[in-house]
Motif scaffolding. Structure first.
Motif, short mmCIF file in Angstrom:
data_model
loop_
_atom_site.label_atom_id
_atom_site.label_comp_id
_atom_site.label_asym_id
_atom_site.label_seq_id
_atom_site.Cartn_x
_atom_site.Cartn_y
_atom_site.Cartn_z
N CYS A 261 0.80 -1.19 0.16
CA CYS A 261 -0.03 0.00 -0.05
C CYS A 261 0.93 1.13 0.11
O CYS A 261 0.55 2.18 -0.72
CB CYS A 261 -0.88 0.01 1.22
SG CYS A 261 -1.85 1.46 1.26
N PHE A 262 1.84 1.22 1.02
CA PHE A 262 2.73 2.33 0.91
C PHE A 262 3.42 2.77 -0.51
O PHE A 262 3.49 3.85 -0.96
CB PHE A 262 3.73 2.30 2.09
CG PHE A 262 4.69 3.40 2.24
CD1 PHE A 262 4.24 4.44 3.15
CD2 PHE A 262 5.90 3.54 1.78
CE1 PHE A 262 4.87 5.60 3.38
CE2 PHE A 262 6.61 4.59 2.15
CZ PHE A 262 6.15 5.72 3.15
N GLY A 263 3.90 1.68 -1.32
CA GLY A 263 4.71 1.85 -2.13
C GLY A 263 3.65 2.25 -3.38
O GLY A 263 4.18 3.00 -4.11
N ALA A 264 2.54 1.71 -3.29
CA ALA A 264 1.74 2.07 -4.51
C ALA A 264 0.89 3.37 -4.37
O ALA A 264 0.60 4.10 -5.47
CB ALA A 264 0.70 0.97 -4.81
N TYR A 265 0.67 3.86 -3.09
CA TYR A 265 -0.27 4.91 -2.95
C TYR A 265 0.18 6.19 -2.04
O TYR A 265 0.14 7.11 -2.39
CB TYR A 265 -1.41 4.49 -2.32
CG TYR A 265 -2.29 3.42 -3.04
CD1 TYR A 265 -3.09 3.77 -4.48
CD2 TYR A 265 -2.44 1.97 -2.67
CE1 TYR A 265 -3.59 2.81 -5.08
CE2 TYR A 265 -2.93 1.08 -3.52
CZ TYR A 265 -3.60 1.62 -4.48
OH TYR A 265 -4.21 0.47 -5.26
N ILE A 266 0.96 5.63 -1.13
CA ILE A 266 1.63 6.84 -0.07
C ILE A 266 2.83 7.52 -0.49
O ILE A 266 2.94 8.53 -0.60
CB ILE A 266 1.57 6.08 1.26
CG1 ILE A 266 0.26 5.66 1.71
CG2 ILE A 266 1.88 7.25 2.41
CD1 ILE A 266 0.03 4.77 3.18
N TRP A 267 3.83 6.55 -0.53
CA TRP A 267 5.26 7.06 -1.10
C TRP A 267 4.99 7.67 -2.32
O TRP A 267 5.78 9.02 -2.37
CB TRP A 267 6.17 5.71 -1.34
CG TRP A 267 7.40 6.34 -1.44
CD1 TRP A 267 8.38 5.85 -2.28
CD2 TRP A 267 8.38 6.95 -0.59
NE1 TRP A 267 9.60 6.51 -2.37
CE2 TRP A 267 9.71 7.01 -1.24
CE3 TRP A 267 8.03 7.53 0.39
CZ2 TRP A 267 10.74 7.84 -0.70
CZ3 TRP A 267 9.00 8.46 0.94
CH2 TRP A 267 10.34 8.61 0.49
N PRO A 268 4.51 7.63 -3.45
CA PRO A 268 4.42 8.41 -4.38
C PRO A 268 3.79 9.85 -4.25
O PRO A 268 4.60 10.72 -4.86
CB PRO A 268 3.45 7.85 -5.67
CG PRO A 268 3.60 6.37 -5.24
CD PRO A 268 3.73 6.33 -3.72
N ARG A 269 2.92 9.80 -3.61
CA ARG A 269 2.29 11.15 -3.03
C ARG A 269 3.26 11.80 -2.14
O ARG A 269 3.48 13.15 -2.22
CB ARG A 269 1.03 10.83 -2.17
CG ARG A 269 -0.48 10.41 -2.99
CD ARG A 269 -0.88 11.72 -3.71
NE ARG A 269 -1.14 12.74 -2.90
CZ ARG A 269 -2.30 13.49 -2.70
NH1 ARG A 269 -3.29 12.92 -2.95
NH2 ARG A 269 -2.34 14.46 -2.05
N LEU A 270 3.99 11.38 -1.24
CA LEU A 270 4.84 11.97 -0.08
C LEU A 270 6.06 12.61 -0.96
O LEU A 270 6.55 13.66 -0.84
CB LEU A 270 5.29 10.88 0.96
CG LEU A 270 4.37 10.69 2.06
CD1 LEU A 270 5.04 9.58 3.04
CD2 LEU A 270 3.72 11.88 2.65
N ARG A 271 6.64 11.67 -1.83
CA ARG A 271 7.66 12.18 -2.82
C ARG A 271 7.41 13.16 -3.49
O ARG A 271 8.28 14.27 -3.92
CB ARG A 271 8.23 10.91 -3.48
CG ARG A 271 9.12 10.14 -2.83
CD ARG A 271 9.78 8.95 -3.75
NE ARG A 271 9.49 9.15 -5.20
CZ ARG A 271 9.45 8.10 -6.12
NH1 ARG A 271 9.61 7.11 -5.73
NH2 ARG A 271 9.22 8.55 -7.56
#
Length: 179
Positions: free
Chosen positions: A21-31
């Motif tokens: 979930c983090f790799g697909a949805y959260i990390w791209p947004r945070l970056r």
């Protein structure tokens, strides 16, 4: 299957869905976000750790939950949550905000590390049922906490290296090229 095996399986496999979930949805947004806004979002998540004091509430946890585990876990969660909340309250005072971001992430990682150590020391898997309603904390919520702490440290280092590059005269990475 024994309760110990179930607990350890939950504990280890709790990272898998969060990493996906983090790799697909959260990390791209945070970056893609400004580093300040990304740290603010991470602090908002960790401010919920104030509820860790529930490790001390009879009826929420069983009476045989080892004190050596429950006490440190409760106060470690609470301290991390309080520091994250203070960071959110100081967003207009940037130097203080950044200091509190570093503090809550350091305290949070230390809390999780010590909780793991204490869990092994007191053989928590043997009495995992004593976690009661708090069972969800180590197996569902804690993996996301550790993942976001690591992301926060990465973003802190990355923003620092971008600032050093800018100061040295190098062109900083454009927002679309941030990793």
């Amino acid at each position: 299957m024994s309760p110990q095996i179930v607990f350890l399986t939950h504990l280890i496999l709790g990272y898998v869905p969060w990493l996906l979930c983090f790799g697909a949805y959260i990390w791209p947004r945070l970056r893609a976000m400004d580093h300040f806004d990304a740290q603010r979002a991470i602090a908002a998540l960790h401010s919920l750790r104030l509820f860790g004091l529930a490790f001390l509430l009879p009826g929420v946890v069983g009476p045989n939950l080892p004190d050596g585990f429950a006490t440190f876990a409760a106060y470690g969660y609470f301290a991390t949550g309080a520091l994250a909340l203070l960071a959110l309250l100081t967003i207009r005072v940037r130097p203080l905000f950044w200091l509190l971001v570093i503090a809550f992430n350091l305290v949070g990682v230390a809390d999780i590390a010590v909780d793991f150590y204490d869990a092994v020391r007191v053989d928590l898997p043997q009495v995992a049922g004593e976690l009661g309603a708090m069972y969800a904390f180590p197996v569902i919520y804690m993996p996301l906490q550790m993942i976001t702490h690591l992301a926060a440290f990465y973003l802190l280092v990355r923003s620092r290296s971008n600032a050093v590059s800018s100061f040295a005269g190098d062109a900083p990475a454009s927002p679309a090229r941030r990793n």
